[in-house]
Design a protein around this motif. Sequence first.
Motif, short mmCIF file in Angstrom:
data_model
loop_
_atom_site.label_atom_id
_atom_site.label_comp_id
_atom_site.label_asym_id
_atom_site.label_seq_id
_atom_site.Cartn_x
_atom_site.Cartn_y
_atom_site.Cartn_z
N GLY A 32 0.65 -1.29 0.03
CA GLY A 32 -0.09 0.03 -0.07
C GLY A 32 0.99 1.41 -0.10
O GLY A 32 0.44 2.16 0.53
N GLU A 33 2.03 1.20 -0.44
CA GLU A 33 3.03 2.17 -0.67
C GLU A 33 3.20 2.66 -2.01
O GLU A 33 4.41 3.29 -2.35
N ALA A 34 2.36 2.63 -2.89
CA ALA A 34 2.27 3.05 -4.26
C ALA A 34 1.94 4.53 -4.71
O ALA A 34 2.12 4.94 -5.74
N GLY A 35 1.55 5.14 -3.56
CA GLY A 35 1.39 6.53 -3.74
C GLY A 35 0.46 6.98 -4.69
O GLY A 35 -0.60 6.21 -4.87
N PRO A 36 0.47 7.85 -5.73
CA PRO A 36 -0.58 8.08 -6.66
C PRO A 36 -0.88 7.19 -7.59
O PRO A 36 -1.82 6.86 -8.27
N ALA A 37 0.12 6.12 -7.64
CA ALA A 37 0.14 4.71 -8.59
C ALA A 37 -0.68 3.65 -7.93
O ALA A 37 -0.87 2.62 -8.63
N GLN A 38 -1.27 3.96 -6.56
CA GLN A 38 -1.65 2.68 -5.81
C GLN A 38 -3.04 1.93 -6.57
O GLN A 38 -3.88 2.73 -6.76
N VAL A 39 -2.91 0.77 -6.69
CA VAL A 39 -4.08 0.02 -6.90
C VAL A 39 -4.72 -0.35 -5.50
O VAL A 39 -4.20 -1.07 -4.90
N ARG A 40 -5.92 0.21 -5.46
CA ARG A 40 -6.64 0.26 -4.34
C ARG A 40 -6.89 -1.26 -3.86
O ARG A 40 -7.53 -2.08 -4.86
N GLY A 41 -6.71 -1.57 -2.51
CA GLY A 41 -6.97 -3.01 -2.10
C GLY A 41 -6.17 -4.20 -2.80
O GLY A 41 -6.81 -5.37 -2.69
N ALA A 42 -5.04 -4.05 -3.39
CA ALA A 42 -4.43 -4.86 -3.75
C ALA A 42 -3.59 -5.92 -2.91
O ALA A 42 -2.98 -5.48 -1.99
N THR A 43 -4.18 -7.39 -3.18
CA THR A 43 -3.28 -8.34 -2.27
C THR A 43 -2.66 -9.46 -2.95
O THR A 43 -1.51 -9.83 -2.40
N ILE A 44 -2.88 -9.43 -4.16
CA ILE A 44 -2.18 -10.42 -5.32
C ILE A 44 -1.64 -9.71 -6.33
O ILE A 44 -2.28 -8.97 -7.00
N GLY A 45 -0.10 -9.82 -6.39
CA GLY A 45 0.33 -9.12 -7.65
C GLY A 45 1.08 -10.20 -8.40
O GLY A 45 2.00 -11.12 -7.80
N MET A 46 1.40 -10.05 -9.81
CA MET A 46 2.12 -11.11 -10.54
C MET A 46 2.98 -10.13 -11.33
O MET A 46 2.60 -9.23 -11.83
N ALA A 47 4.26 -10.59 -11.16
CA ALA A 47 5.60 -9.89 -12.23
C ALA A 47 5.92 -11.15 -13.02
O ALA A 47 6.30 -12.10 -12.65
N GLN A 48 6.07 -10.69 -14.36
CA GLN A 48 6.58 -11.80 -15.19
C GLN A 48 7.76 -11.05 -16.15
O GLN A 48 7.65 -10.20 -16.73
N SER A 49 8.88 -11.80 -16.14
CA SER A 49 10.17 -11.35 -16.51
C SER A 49 10.26 -12.31 -18.00
O SER A 49 10.54 -13.52 -17.78
N VAL A 50 10.46 -11.83 -19.19
CA VAL A 50 10.75 -12.55 -20.15
C VAL A 50 12.09 -12.30 -20.89
O VAL A 50 12.25 -11.13 -21.20
N GLY A 51 12.79 -13.24 -21.23
CA GLY A 51 14.00 -13.42 -22.14
C GLY A 51 13.75 -13.80 -23.56
O GLY A 51 12.89 -14.60 -23.80
N GLY A 52 14.55 -13.10 -24.38
CA GLY A 52 14.47 -13.59 -25.78
C GLY A 52 13.36 -13.12 -26.18
O GLY A 52 12.42 -12.50 -25.77
N SER A 53 12.84 -13.62 -27.42
CA SER A 53 11.45 -13.58 -28.15
C SER A 53 10.38 -14.58 -27.38
O SER A 53 9.87 -15.26 -28.05
N GLY A 54 10.57 -14.38 -26.00
CA GLY A 54 9.69 -15.37 -25.20
C GLY A 54 10.25 -16.76 -25.12
O GLY A 54 9.48 -17.73 -25.18
N SER A 55 11.59 -16.94 -25.27
CA SER A 55 12.11 -17.96 -25.14
C SER A 55 12.43 -18.45 -23.52
O SER A 55 12.74 -19.61 -23.35
N VAL A 56 12.25 -17.84 -22.48
CA VAL A 56 12.32 -18.01 -21.34
C VAL A 56 11.30 -16.71 -20.49
O VAL A 56 11.61 -15.88 -20.64
N ALA A 57 10.57 -17.54 -19.56
CA ALA A 57 9.54 -16.46 -18.95
C ALA A 57 9.94 -17.02 -17.21
O ALA A 57 9.81 -18.12 -16.98
#
Lengths: 136, 364
Positions: free
Chosen positions: B332-357
């Motif tokens: 809940g520390e995202a300031g003006p960018a805060q998504v209200r009530g967020a409890t689950i977040g996903m981050a996906q890091s992709v390498g190559g043209s989708g060859s590793v995720a």
Amino acid sequence: MTVELPRYHRLRGAYYRLEGSACPACPGRYFPPRAVCPACRTAGLRMFAFCGRGTLYSFSRVLQPPRGFASMAPYAVGMVRLEEGPLISCQLADTDGVDLSIGMPVEMVTRKLRDAEEHGYIVYGYKFRPRLGRAR
Amino acid sequence: MRDVSIIGVGQIPVAEHWDRSIRDLAVEAIAAARQDAGIDRVDVLFVGNMLSGELAGQENLATLVADAAGLLPIEALKIEAACASGGAALRAAHLAVGSGAHDYALVVGVEKMTDYLTDGVTAALALAADADYEAAHGITFAALNALLMRRYMYEHQARHEDFAPFSVNAHANAALNPHAMYRQPITVDDFERSPWVADPINILDSAGICDGAAALLIGPTSETRRARRPPVRIAASATATDTLGLAERKDPLVWDVDLFEPHDAFTIVSVLTLEACGLADRGRALKLAAEGRIGLEGDIPICTFGGLKGRGHPVGASGVYQLVETVLQLRGEAGPAQVRGATIGMAQSVGGSGSVAVTHILQV
């Protein structure tokens, strides 16, 4: 990147004759060549030369070239669906004045792949051009 | 596996840091994460980085960073998985702490890209592609993504301007993020007028070349009472690979998340990722964006601090920036960018043209 002589010698079959692999156990045909079949995991794939004809699956034009390609820019690149099934990524040749479209017939030609480097030798390999003898 | 949580985050502004070296960038982010956690102990360091050898003339990077940050003689390793290096570094740290081999692991993603001209960086980035069958043919990273985008537009009868909402959203959110590189909002008109890089990809479809570093301190969830900040659990962590060459690709998962940090190196990547992750049906991601559902007030907010496009994409560091941002959202520390009530977040890091995720799901 510098040009490495043994590397391009190693690649001569694939670059000049479009040599890929065929699986002895399933209909799998692959380019570039592979040692193990990704479909059925069989090892010991055989050399298989593709006929060099296909259709354009997608294309682009590179306006921000990497080091080694400046003299060619802008140049067209594409993915080609080979007659035998696989897709291949490549440069497209003889595209000046051609309205490229997905599905158009194309064929392999042998061309200079990149700017000559300080060692002076030139790397040749496959590119694909709009198929001759057809309405462009 | 023990339950593992993120207990400290740190980041430096993404920019062209002419006055700082790769080690300076890493040290600053590490200090910020340790300060945030309020825990001094570090047992192992994982450095996520793609191009230190090529663009900074430096390998054995993890030892250099451990030394510069005053962490010797701890175990330190560089983790490289192309542009997914940042995510892959947390994955390695998660395995190290989850297994019980180490208690406190420090992850830093760092990239220094601006010492070279664009043609050199373009050639370096192409190292993530197949050297013999893509890069040697002059097929750049932008070109590989352009090939995907052209085909997507053909399959789904899409126009280039349909991709604008992704870039507009990234810039709008970046404007709220003091660490972002591109803080100026853009319009659909700006998007359409931008010059081609490799058509149909233009400059505003693409994440820019920049420098950055971000860091995370993780530890066993059972020990997090000692941390200064609220812990964020690593609810899931996974890596998968596919063929290096784009032309050799076949075909991917679903979760209910409050926000998603995708690997938006190009607008087309956001589209394909939303569909591959099951957050949009095949061919429907553009419609979802057009309906405003990817904004901070939407039901699938993406790139909440600007994403790779707006915040900037220091390649090997981007995965860690995504995770730092996801942690800030869940605390809940995202300031003006805060998504209200967020409890689950996903981050996906992709390498190559989708060859590793590498995908992480974080939860509070």
